[in-house]
Design an enzyme around this catalytic site. Sequence first.
Site: not given
Ligand code: TNX
Length: 490
Positions: A301
């Site tokens: 992300e």
């Molecule tokens: C996505 S999954 C994220 C996390 C969050 C999570 C909450 C991922 C690699 N990154 O930063 O905590 O969703 O469900």
Amino acid sequence: MTACVSDPPTKPEDVPDLDVLPLIPLPVSIDGGDEVYYYDSYEGEVLPSLNPTIGDAQRYLSDRWPELALPLQFAISETLQGEAYRIEFKNEEIELEAGTREGMLNAAKTLGQVLHFSGGDAGEVFISSGTITDEPRFDYRGYMLDVARHFFDVEEVKAVIDRIAPYKINHLHLHLSDDQGWRIEIKSWPKLTEIGGQSEVDGTPGGFYTQDDYSEIVNYAQSRGITIVPEIDMPGHTNAALSAYPILNADGVAREPYTGTNVGFSTLDTDQDSVYTFIDDVVREIGALTPGPYFHLGGDESDATEHEDFVNFVNRAQQIVQENGKIPIGWDEVATSELAEETVVQLWAHPDYALRAREAGNAVIMSPATRTYLDMQYDSTSRIGLHWAAYIEVDSAYQWDPATVAEGLTDGDILGVESPLWGETIRNLEDIDYLTFPRLLAHAEIGWTPQEKRDYPDFLRRLAAHQDWLREQGIGTYETRALADQDNVQ
Ligand code: TNX
């Protein structure tokens, strides 16, 4: 080791056959015999063997059953490899056999379940004869704890290790940094914890592990067969570091601490050499405290990083991890960079990135959010948790095959399975227990037991027994609808 010789009590009627005991994960093969044997026990000290293949398994058992001293025979096998083990229930003794420390610990963990479900927690026990022969489907069976969104101290992490080890989870991935907090002391960059470690989600006080604390966790895990996988998430999810050191920001201005739950707004300045010096220092210090082979560099992300910058950054970060003697792991977006030869790609959302990894010859860890994310609610009534990926009840947590998540991947491409517990909505051990159990037991079996041996109704039968046992141990497991539905059917 010898047992006291005394007349065995009368054999009870209801000693279960070995192959109906509610073991989780289900072993590969249980060859039950027709006899029932009595194993006497005495109170006394058992000195653990100096041979590490045997000593840790003995300590594991005596830790859980301090009073117990059964006639156990430990044999080092020339033929059983890696995590494989065999347990034979014979007339005079119980023989545990393995070729490695990890295999012998697995034998001890299975024996622990056999003893409990045979009524042997207090010592003397009748157990049906037979042989259990076992080995895992996947080498990597992981659990991830996010200690960045809310901090969990050393004692809480040890409690988590005690809970997951009996199910043969062999990697504990610690998500040690994120926008809301930096949780591990880095001696060459002390403000990371002095400033970045003080915050957490909700604005409650954060916290961090000193390097000694971290080593204590590493050693505690290791003696129970669990390898720590440290993660420093980058180049996004870095607000805590950006609040501690202005120099890491493109504009040279420190960020304010962040205690909300948004994602995708922070980034390291990927153009700056000092940022890579920073990463090298962090990886070197954590790597030196980590006996396990992996270092997780995050990579998810990074919405505030230009794609080209992201690719260049991940290429350099992988190299830094390798130069420090570790194997990089990254969330699936890292497959958009040039993957280094050994980098492991952790699928969470993008099957096509897992396919890219396969094409490049890189291994994949399966953590599809829709099945394995332990921070997802069970259903809309769950008291904590999120639901952006799915509601995940026990049926959905159990009924999937890692080999069909990304079409084209086979078992040989898959290093294993991991269940991430993100920390936005969890504040204490009770919350961890509620979201982790019983779903982790489903994932533990997926990672261990051959696909063709897995059967959902049979899993539920065994799960019911574990739910009772977890509660007896004071573990606040969620009362799943899956078992209530089953009771209604019967
Ligand atoms: C996505 S999954 C994220 C996390 C969050 C999570 C909450 C991922 C690699 N990154 O930063 O905590 O969703 O469900």
